[in-house]
Design a protein around this motif. Structure first.
Motif, mmCIF file in Angstrom:
data_model
loop_
_atom_site.group_PDB
_atom_site.id
_atom_site.type_symbol
_atom_site.label_atom_id
_atom_site.label_comp_id
_atom_site.label_asym_id
_atom_site.label_seq_id
_atom_site.Cartn_x
_atom_site.Cartn_y
_atom_site.Cartn_z
ATOM 1 N N LEU A 155 0.828 -1.199 0.000
ATOM 2 C CA LEU A 155 0.000 0.000 0.000
ATOM 3 C C LEU A 155 0.867 1.254 0.000
ATOM 4 C CD1 LEU A 155 -2.769 1.380 0.176
ATOM 5 C CD2 LEU A 155 -2.607 1.163 2.657
ATOM 6 N N MET A 156 1.917 1.239 0.807
ATOM 7 C CA MET A 156 2.810 2.392 0.894
ATOM 8 C C MET A 156 3.534 2.632 -0.433
ATOM 9 S SD MET A 156 5.876 3.134 3.613
ATOM 10 C CE MET A 156 6.890 1.804 3.012
ATOM 11 N N VAL A 157 4.039 1.574 -1.047
ATOM 12 C CA VAL A 157 4.781 1.722 -2.297
ATOM 13 C C VAL A 157 3.873 2.204 -3.427
ATOM 14 C CG1 VAL A 157 6.039 0.445 -4.075
ATOM 15 C CG2 VAL A 157 6.609 0.107 -1.677
ATOM 16 N N PHE A 158 2.688 1.625 -3.558
ATOM 17 C CA PHE A 158 1.774 2.061 -4.614
ATOM 18 C C PHE A 158 1.332 3.501 -4.402
ATOM 19 C CE2 PHE A 158 0.815 -2.612 -5.093
ATOM 20 C CZ PHE A 158 1.412 -2.727 -6.335
ATOM 21 N N THR A 159 1.095 3.879 -3.157
ATOM 22 C CA THR A 159 0.695 5.252 -2.856
ATOM 23 C C THR A 159 1.811 6.229 -3.191
ATOM 24 O OG1 THR A 159 -0.757 4.448 -1.111
ATOM 25 C CG2 THR A 159 -0.174 6.784 -1.045
ATOM 26 N N ILE A 160 3.029 5.898 -2.827
ATOM 27 C CA ILE A 160 4.166 6.781 -3.123
ATOM 28 C C ILE A 160 4.367 6.901 -4.629
ATOM 29 C CG2 ILE A 160 6.683 6.991 -2.939
ATOM 30 C CD1 ILE A 160 6.395 5.877 -0.074
ATOM 31 N N MET A 161 4.248 5.783 -5.357
ATOM 32 C CA MET A 161 4.425 5.838 -6.817
ATOM 33 C C MET A 161 3.420 6.781 -7.460
ATOM 34 S SD MET A 161 5.377 2.016 -8.262
ATOM 35 C CE MET A 161 3.689 1.565 -8.284
ATOM 36 N N VAL A 162 2.162 6.656 -7.065
ATOM 37 C CA VAL A 162 1.125 7.508 -7.649
ATOM 38 C C VAL A 162 1.291 8.949 -7.186
ATOM 39 C CG1 VAL A 162 -1.369 7.914 -7.747
ATOM 40 C CG2 VAL A 162 -0.483 5.597 -8.001
ATOM 41 N N ALA A 163 1.673 9.152 -5.937
ATOM 42 C CA ALA A 163 1.869 10.517 -5.427
ATOM 43 C C ALA A 163 3.011 11.217 -6.154
ATOM 44 C CB ALA A 163 2.140 10.483 -3.928
ATOM 45 N N VAL A 164 4.098 10.503 -6.406
ATOM 46 C CA VAL A 164 5.224 11.095 -7.146
ATOM 47 C C VAL A 164 4.791 11.432 -8.567
ATOM 48 C CG1 VAL A 164 7.520 10.590 -8.101
ATOM 49 C CG2 VAL A 164 7.012 10.048 -5.713
ATOM 50 N N LEU A 165 4.000 10.555 -9.181
ATOM 51 C CA LEU A 165 3.506 10.830 -10.529
ATOM 52 C C LEU A 165 2.632 12.082 -10.542
ATOM 53 C CD1 LEU A 165 3.250 10.008 -13.497
ATOM 54 C CD2 LEU A 165 1.298 8.591 -12.830
ATOM 55 N N LEU A 166 1.762 12.222 -9.558
ATOM 56 C CA LEU A 166 0.914 13.416 -9.490
ATOM 57 C C LEU A 166 1.744 14.680 -9.249
ATOM 58 C CD1 LEU A 166 -2.094 12.017 -7.436
ATOM 59 C CD2 LEU A 166 -2.007 12.496 -9.891
ATOM 60 N N LYS A 167 2.760 14.580 -8.414
ATOM 61 C CA LYS A 167 3.640 15.726 -8.174
ATOM 62 C C LYS A 167 4.399 16.095 -9.452
ATOM 63 C CE LYS A 167 5.806 18.761 -5.713
ATOM 64 N NZ LYS A 167 5.166 20.012 -5.406
ATOM 65 N N MET A 168 4.845 15.095 -10.197
ATOM 66 C CA MET A 168 5.522 15.369 -11.463
ATOM 67 C C MET A 168 4.572 16.012 -12.466
ATOM 68 S SD MET A 168 7.849 12.060 -12.166
ATOM 69 C CE MET A 168 9.339 11.724 -11.279
ATOM 70 N N ASP A 169 3.309 15.615 -12.422
ATOM 71 C CA ASP A 169 2.325 16.197 -13.330
ATOM 72 C C ASP A 169 2.104 17.669 -12.999
ATOM 73 O OD1 ASP A 169 0.371 16.135 -15.407
ATOM 74 O OD2 ASP A 169 -1.193 16.035 -13.875
ATOM 75 N N MET A 170 2.234 18.039 -11.751
ATOM 76 C CA MET A 170 2.081 19.455 -11.359
ATOM 77 C C MET A 170 3.206 20.308 -11.929
ATOM 78 S SD MET A 170 -0.693 19.643 -9.635
ATOM 79 C CE MET A 170 -0.521 21.213 -8.854
ATOM 80 N N ALA A 171 4.321 19.705 -12.284
ATOM 81 C CA ALA A 171 5.467 20.446 -12.812
ATOM 82 C C ALA A 171 5.119 21.102 -14.153
ATOM 83 C CB ALA A 171 6.665 19.532 -12.977
ATOM 84 N N ARG A 172 4.146 20.599 -14.849
ATOM 85 C CA ARG A 172 3.805 21.212 -16.163
ATOM 86 C C ARG A 172 3.225 22.604 -15.984
ATOM 87 N NH1 ARG A 172 -1.817 20.251 -17.348
ATOM 88 N NH2 ARG A 172 -2.602 18.884 -15.752
ATOM 89 N N PHE A 173 2.651 22.904 -14.839
ATOM 90 C CA PHE A 173 2.129 24.260 -14.589
ATOM 91 C C PHE A 173 3.253 25.258 -14.347
ATOM 92 C CE2 PHE A 173 -1.543 21.621 -13.126
ATOM 93 C CZ PHE A 173 -2.400 21.994 -14.151
ATOM 94 N N ARG A 174 4.360 24.793 -13.768
ATOM 95 C CA ARG A 174 5.494 25.680 -13.508
ATOM 96 C C ARG A 174 6.270 26.006 -14.766
ATOM 97 N NH1 ARG A 174 8.988 22.731 -9.723
ATOM 98 N NH2 ARG A 174 7.572 21.025 -9.985
ATOM 99 N N SER A 175 6.290 25.098 -15.721
ATOM 100 C CA SER A 175 7.111 25.317 -16.917
ATOM 101 C C SER A 175 6.410 26.181 -17.959
ATOM 102 C CB SER A 175 7.489 23.963 -17.542
ATOM 103 O OG SER A 175 6.321 23.291 -17.962
#
Length: 176
Positions: A155-175
């Motif tokens: 549960l922890m690993v899957f949650t972290i993987m998806v959370a990192v992906l969502l955080k990376m997706d937020m990077a498109r707003f900064r660029s």
């Protein structure tokens, strides 16, 4: 590939041979190595269309299905929620996979795109293999169903993987 199978079979350990034989014919040892898969299929089938209700499945309540909170959690869903509940789980996972692909496709950086596809691939592999093994379509290997199987580490690993992906997706707003 099928011509090499007899040659490779001789190099397998005994437990690996037993796993293959059980996958091909679980009824050959119904009280031993084939017990889990036989009970799993019976429990899923007994759920019918709408299931027996939350915590009302006889097969799962009476522990006929071993490891029903971890590896065979889909069996509990199938018996208690029926076809409608299992279809709901499949639809939710499909939506999650599509979202991973959408995030990967709209990424500005190639690393984020590759990471998005990797997360989607890992989720798809775990999802399809767990459901396949509980229905007897794939050999039983003990892969958890993401976000549903009991166990803190998965549960922890899957949650972290998806959370990192969502955080990376937020990077498109900064660029932009």
């Amino acid at each position: 590939a099928s011509a090499a199978a007899p040659l490779l079979y001789g190099h397998l350990k005994d437990y690996q041979k037993l796993r293959i034989l059980t996958f091909l014919n679980p009824d050959r040892d119904p009280l031993g190595s084939g017990y889990n898969i036989i009970q799993s299929k019976m429990a899923i089938g007994s759920g019918g269309l709408a299931g027996k209700g939350f915590l009302q499945g006889e097969m799962t309540k009476l522990d006929y299905v071993p490891e029903q909170s971890t590896d065979f959690i889909f069996t509990s869903i199938g018996e208690e929620q029926g076809f409608i509940g299992t279809l709901g789980v499949i639809i939710l996972f499909t939506i999650l996979l599509i979202r991973c692909i959408i995030i990967a496709e709209r990424a500005n950086l190639e690393f984020i795109r590759n990471y998005g596809y990797a997360v989607g691939g890992i989720l798809f592999f775990h999802f399809s293999f767990n459901i396949g093994m509980t229905m007897g379509l794939l050999p039983v290997v003990g892969i958890p169903l993401p976000f549903i199987s009991k166990g803190g580490s998965s549960l922890m690993v899957f949650t972290i993987m998806v959370a990192v992906l969502l955080k990376m997706d937020m990077a498109r707003f900064r660029s932009n």
